[in-house]
Design a protein around this motif. Structure first.
Motif, PDB file in Angstrom:
ATOM      1  N   GLY A   1       0.832  -1.191   0.000  1.00 42.54           N
ATOM      2  CA  GLY A   1       0.000   0.000   0.000  1.00 42.54           C
ATOM      3  C   GLY A   1       0.866   1.240   0.000  1.00 42.54           C
ATOM      4  O   GLY A   1       2.069   1.181   0.268  1.00 42.54           O
ATOM      5  N   VAL A   2       0.232   2.382  -0.306  1.00 39.05           N
ATOM      6  CA  VAL A   2       0.927   3.665  -0.278  1.00 39.05           C
ATOM      7  C   VAL A   2       0.143   4.646   0.577  1.00 39.05           C
ATOM      8  O   VAL A   2      -1.089   4.594   0.634  1.00 39.05           O
ATOM      9  N   THR A   3       0.887   5.540   1.234  1.00 38.59           N
ATOM     10  CA  THR A   3       0.268   6.505   2.123  1.00 38.59           C
ATOM     11  C   THR A   3       0.968   7.843   2.027  1.00 38.59           C
ATOM     12  O   THR A   3       2.177   7.906   1.812  1.00 38.59           O
ATOM     13  N   THR A   4       0.203   8.914   2.217  1.00 37.54           N
ATOM     14  CA  THR A   4       0.792  10.245   2.298  1.00 37.54           C
ATOM     15  C   THR A   4       1.238  10.561   3.720  1.00 37.54           C
ATOM     16  O   THR A   4       1.847  11.597   3.959  1.00 37.54           O
ATOM     17  N   SER A   5       0.938   9.689   4.662  1.00 33.82           N
ATOM     18  CA  SER A   5       1.316   9.916   6.054  1.00 33.82           C
ATOM     19  C   SER A   5       2.817   9.834   6.231  1.00 33.82           C
ATOM     20  O   SER A   5       3.454   8.886   5.770  1.00 33.82           O
ATOM     21  N   SER A   6       3.375  10.811   6.919  1.00 35.82           N
ATOM     22  CA  SER A   6       4.817  10.806   7.154  1.00 35.82           C
ATOM     23  C   SER A   6       5.183  10.056   8.434  1.00 35.82           C
ATOM     24  O   SER A   6       6.333   9.703   8.631  1.00 35.82           O
ATOM     25  N   GLY A   7       4.208   9.795   9.297  1.00 33.62           N
ATOM     26  CA  GLY A   7       4.540   9.183  10.571  1.00 33.62           C
ATOM     27  C   GLY A   7       3.871   7.855  10.833  1.00 33.62           C
ATOM     28  O   GLY A   7       4.477   6.951  11.381  1.00 33.62           O
ATOM     29  N   ASN A   8       2.623   7.709  10.447  1.00 34.81           N
ATOM     30  CA  ASN A   8       1.856   6.522  10.811  1.00 34.81           C
ATOM     31  C   ASN A   8       1.947   5.434   9.757  1.00 34.81           C
ATOM     32  O   ASN A   8       0.920   4.867   9.346  1.00 34.81           O
ATOM     33  N   TYR A   9       3.138   5.098   9.365  1.00 33.15           N
ATOM     34  CA  TYR A   9       3.367   4.117   8.303  1.00 33.15           C
ATOM     35  C   TYR A   9       2.933   2.714   8.723  1.00 33.15           C
ATOM     36  O   TYR A   9       2.778   1.838   7.897  1.00 33.15           O
ATOM     37  N   TYR A  10       2.745   2.469  10.038  1.00 37.77           N
ATOM     38  CA  TYR A  10       2.426   1.144  10.553  1.00 37.77           C
ATOM     39  C   TYR A  10       0.923   0.922  10.701  1.00 37.77           C
ATOM     40  O   TYR A  10       0.488  -0.173  11.079  1.00 37.77           O
ATOM     41  N   ARG A  11       0.127   1.932  10.434  1.00 30.96           N
ATOM     42  CA  ARG A  11      -1.320   1.830  10.587  1.00 30.96           C
ATOM     43  C   ARG A  11      -1.988   1.603   9.244  1.00 30.96           C
ATOM     44  O   ARG A  11      -1.963   2.478   8.384  1.00 30.96           O
ATOM     45  N   PRO A  12      -2.636   0.463   9.029  1.00 30.32           N
ATOM     46  CA  PRO A  12      -3.266   0.216   7.723  1.00 30.32           C
ATOM     47  C   PRO A  12      -4.332   1.251   7.377  1.00 30.32           C
ATOM     48  O   PRO A  12      -4.538   1.534   6.195  1.00 30.32           O
ATOM     49  N   GLY A  13      -4.987   1.833   8.375  1.00 31.01           N
ATOM     50  CA  GLY A  13      -6.006   2.836   8.116  1.00 31.01           C
ATOM     51  C   GLY A  13      -5.475   4.116   7.511  1.00 31.01           C
ATOM     52  O   GLY A  13      -6.248   4.919   6.971  1.00 31.01           O
ATOM     53  N   GLU A  14      -4.154   4.308   7.565  1.00 34.25           N
ATOM     54  CA  GLU A  14      -3.543   5.513   7.008  1.00 34.25           C
ATOM     55  C   GLU A  14      -3.237   5.377   5.519  1.00 34.25           C
ATOM     56  O   GLU A  14      -2.851   6.345   4.886  1.00 34.25           O
ATOM     57  N   TYR A  15      -3.386   4.182   4.985  1.00 32.26           N
ATOM     58  CA  TYR A  15      -2.994   3.935   3.602  1.00 32.26           C
ATOM     59  C   TYR A  15      -4.120   4.295   2.640  1.00 32.26           C
ATOM     60  O   TYR A  15      -5.297   4.043   2.920  1.00 32.26           O
ATOM     61  N   ASP A  16      -3.717   4.870   1.510  1.00 31.92           N
ATOM     62  CA  ASP A  16      -4.680   5.395   0.544  1.00 31.92           C
ATOM     63  C   ASP A  16      -5.034   4.388  -0.544  1.00 31.92           C
ATOM     64  O   ASP A  16      -6.165   4.363  -1.035  1.00 31.92           O
ATOM     65  N   TYR A  17      -4.084   3.592  -0.947  1.00 30.06           N
ATOM     66  CA  TYR A  17      -4.307   2.600  -1.992  1.00 30.06           C
ATOM     67  C   TYR A  17      -3.645   1.292  -1.600  1.00 30.06           C
ATOM     68  O   TYR A  17      -2.582   1.287  -0.976  1.00 30.06           O
ATOM     69  N   TRP A  18      -4.273   0.191  -2.029  1.00 26.26           N
ATOM     70  CA  TRP A  18      -3.779  -1.154  -1.779  1.00 26.26           C
ATOM     71  C   TRP A  18      -3.779  -1.960  -3.070  1.00 26.26           C
ATOM     72  O   TRP A  18      -4.601  -1.729  -3.967  1.00 26.26           O
ATOM     73  N   GLY A  19      -2.886  -2.935  -3.124  1.00 29.72           N
ATOM     74  CA  GLY A  19      -2.956  -3.917  -4.196  1.00 29.72           C
ATOM     75  C   GLY A  19      -3.961  -5.002  -3.844  1.00 29.72           C
ATOM     76  O   GLY A  19      -4.607  -4.959  -2.794  1.00 29.72           O
ATOM     77  N   GLN A  20      -4.050  -6.008  -4.709  1.00 27.75           N
ATOM     78  CA  GLN A  20      -5.037  -7.073  -4.522  1.00 27.75           C
ATOM     79  C   GLN A  20      -4.556  -8.162  -3.572  1.00 27.75           C
ATOM     80  O   GLN A  20      -5.342  -8.989  -3.122  1.00 27.75           O
ATOM     81  N   GLY A  21      -3.264  -8.169  -3.275  1.00 29.78           N
ATOM     82  CA  GLY A  21      -2.698  -9.136  -2.355  1.00 29.78           C
ATOM     83  C   GLY A  21      -2.149 -10.370  -3.045  1.00 29.78           C
ATOM     84  O   GLY A  21      -2.568 -10.716  -4.154  1.00 29.78           O
ATOM     85  N   THR A  22      -1.189 -11.019  -2.396  1.00 31.42           N
ATOM     86  CA  THR A  22      -0.629 -12.271  -2.886  1.00 31.42           C
ATOM     87  C   THR A  22      -0.489 -13.228  -1.703  1.00 31.42           C
ATOM     88  O   THR A  22      -0.041 -12.836  -0.628  1.00 31.42           O
ATOM     89  N   GLN A  23      -0.885 -14.483  -1.917  1.00 30.82           N
ATOM     90  CA  GLN A  23      -0.915 -15.459  -0.827  1.00 30.82           C
ATOM     91  C   GLN A  23       0.473 -16.041  -0.582  1.00 30.82           C
ATOM     92  O   GLN A  23       1.145 -16.489  -1.520  1.00 30.82           O
ATOM     93  N   VAL A  24       0.872 -16.066   0.679  1.00 35.23           N
ATOM     94  CA  VAL A  24       2.095 -16.732   1.110  1.00 35.23           C
ATOM     95  C   VAL A  24       1.705 -17.808   2.115  1.00 35.23           C
ATOM     96  O   VAL A  24       1.038 -17.520   3.107  1.00 35.23           O
ATOM     97  N   THR A  25       2.105 -19.045   1.830  1.00 37.27           N
ATOM     98  CA  THR A  25       1.821 -20.153   2.731  1.00 37.27           C
ATOM     99  C   THR A  25       3.126 -20.835   3.085  1.00 37.27           C
ATOM    100  O   THR A  25       3.865 -21.268   2.195  1.00 37.27           O
TER     101      THR A  25
END
Length: 124
Positions: free
Chosen positions: A97-121
């Motif tokens: 994901g990408v975020t404009t936040s300069s500090g809260n990089y660890y909070r998923p709610g701060e992210y503006d866009y996400w990819g579709q995800g890839t499964q790791v097992t």
């Protein structure tokens, strides 16, 4: 807008390695951080690693420090997550994901866009 596409997931045995890629397109220069998160079934999305789009600063969750490495190829607009010494508890869907936040990089709610995800097992 930004489009993100993750690739590189799969099934690997404990102790093995995988490299995930996140290809970005669009107005990526507007964003401060790019991050990797993961989500296991029945659990919340959790922070794994993050990097500034420009500059060397990186951040890691304690659970992956020393095993995972986030890196960027700015010319290709691609972010990587090298995962070594994988453990069963690393299993999940990995998202970038990408975020404009300069500090809260660890909070998923701060992210503006996400990819579709890839499964790791990680399993024997």
């Amino acid at each position: 807008q930004v489009q993100l596409v993750e690739t590189g997931g799969g099934l690997v045995q404990p102790g093995g390695s995988l490299r995930l890629s996140c290809a970005a397109s669009g107005r990526t220069f507007r964003y401060f951080h790019v991050g990797w998160f993961r989500q296991a079934p029945g659990k919340e999305r959790e922070f794994v690693a993050a990097s500034r789009w420009s500059g060397p600063t990186t951040y890691y969750a304690d659970s992956v420090k020393g095993r995972f490495t986030i890196s960027r190829d700015n010319a290709k607009n691609t972010v990587y997550l090298q995962m070594n010494n994988l453990k069963p508890e690393d299993t999940g869907v990995y998202y970038c994901g990408v975020t404009t936040s300069s500090g809260n990089y660890y909070r998923p709610g701060e992210y503006d866009y996400w990819g579709q995800g890839t499964q790791v097992t990680v399993s024997s």
